[in-house]
Design an enzyme around this catalytic site. Structure first.
Site, PDB file in Angstrom:
ATOM      1  N   GLU A 230      -3.250  -1.860  12.302  1.00 14.96           N
ATOM      2  CA  GLU A 230      -2.597  -1.317  11.115  1.00 14.96           C
ATOM      3  C   GLU A 230      -2.294   0.169  11.277  1.00 14.96           C
ATOM      4  OE1 GLU A 230      -3.770  -2.541   6.956  1.00 14.96           O
ATOM      5  OE2 GLU A 230      -4.589  -0.505   7.004  1.00 14.96           O
TER       6      GLU A 230
ATOM      7  N   CYS B 231      -4.987   3.101  -0.972  1.00 17.31           N
ATOM      8  CA  CYS B 231      -4.185   1.916  -0.623  1.00 17.31           C
ATOM      9  C   CYS B 231      -3.804   1.066  -1.828  1.00 17.31           C
ATOM     10  CB  CYS B 231      -4.911   1.069   0.428  1.00 17.31           C
ATOM     11  SG  CYS B 231      -5.019   1.912   2.020  1.00 17.31           S
TER      12      CYS B 231
ATOM     13  N   HIS C  59       2.991   0.581   6.987  1.00 16.73           N
ATOM     14  CA  HIS C  59       2.345   0.717   8.288  1.00 16.73           C
ATOM     15  C   HIS C  59       3.315   0.295   9.393  1.00 16.73           C
ATOM     16  CE1 HIS C  59      -1.630   1.315   6.543  1.00 16.73           C
ATOM     17  NE2 HIS C  59      -1.369   0.304   5.734  1.00 16.73           N
TER      18      HIS C  59
ATOM     19  N   HIS D  68       2.948  -2.445   1.724  1.00 16.86           N
ATOM     20  CA  HIS D  68       2.109  -3.278   0.867  1.00 16.86           C
ATOM     21  C   HIS D  68       1.355  -2.390  -0.120  1.00 16.86           C
ATOM     22  CE1 HIS D  68      -1.898  -3.086   3.379  1.00 16.86           C
ATOM     23  NE2 HIS D  68      -1.265  -1.941   3.395  1.00 16.86           N
TER      24      HIS D  68
ATOM     25  N   HIS E  51       2.536   1.622   0.095  1.00 17.28           N
ATOM     26  CA  HIS E  51       2.635   2.421   1.319  1.00 17.28           C
ATOM     27  C   HIS E  51       2.968   1.490   2.471  1.00 17.28           C
ATOM     28  CE1 HIS E  51      -1.417   0.776   1.344  1.00 17.28           C
ATOM     29  NE2 HIS E  51      -1.456   0.994   2.658  1.00 17.28           N
TER      30      HIS E  51
ATOM     31  N   HIS F 163      10.027  -4.796   7.760  1.00 18.70           N
ATOM     32  CA  HIS F 163      10.714  -4.067   6.689  1.00 18.70           C
ATOM     33  C   HIS F 163      10.663  -4.801   5.345  1.00 18.70           C
ATOM     34  CE1 HIS F 163      12.041  -1.595  10.003  1.00 18.70           C
ATOM     35  NE2 HIS F 163      12.260  -0.650   9.117  1.00 18.70           N
TER      36      HIS F 163
END
Length: 150
Positions: free
Chosen positions: A136, A25, A31, A16, A29, A75
């Site tokens: 996260e 952020c 998680h 996201h 990137h 994904h």
């Protein structure tokens, strides 16, 4: 009969970007999310029922969460549909990437609210969603509790 809480955990990988954010952020990137789903109900007391003694079959809960959350978000790259990231999302989609455009900033806080609504709609009437915990990173998570949202 006692009310019992049961919890099932799930993992999925999601990318996201936080549009307008003033830190790292803002960049795309990803998680390795861990989602803990806790429901509450009364165990089935009918000994003729194949689910005798269960609040809900863990397999049934898994099916709901897998279909509503894991299969959708795993994904995928998630963008707020109201940001300039839409152009990047279109480009990624045309190149065969799994992209989700949502109507919120894709923070853990907003994602857990979205997940709660999706899961609640699928649960049997006798089962209530008690809480969700969306982890996260190893040290950061958001929690949603039904008792806080009445």
């Amino acid at each position: 009969m006692s009310r019992i809480r049961i919890t099932k955990s799930f993992t999925f990988e999601t990318g996201h970007a936080l549009y307008g954010y003033d830190g790292k952020c803002k960049n795309v990137h990803g998680h390795s999310y861990k989602l803990f789903v806790t429901v509450i109900g009364t165990p089935i007391t009918d000994s003729a029922n194949v689910k005798y003694g269960m609040v809900i079959d863990f397999g049934d809960l898994k099916k709901i969460v897998k279909e509503e959350i894991v299969d959708v978000f795993d994904h995928a790259t998630v963008f707020n549909q109201n940001t300039p990231h839409v152009e990047l999302a279109k480009e990624l989609s045309t190149r065969g990437h799994h992209v989700l455009l949502v109507d919120y900033q894709p923070t853990s806080e907003n994602m857990v609210i979205d997940f709660a609504e999706k899961i609640k709609k699928r649960l049997p009437e006798t089962i209530q969603l008690h809480s969700l915990k969306l982890q996260e990173t190893e040290t950061s998570f958001a929690e949603w509790y039904q008792s806080d949202n009445k």
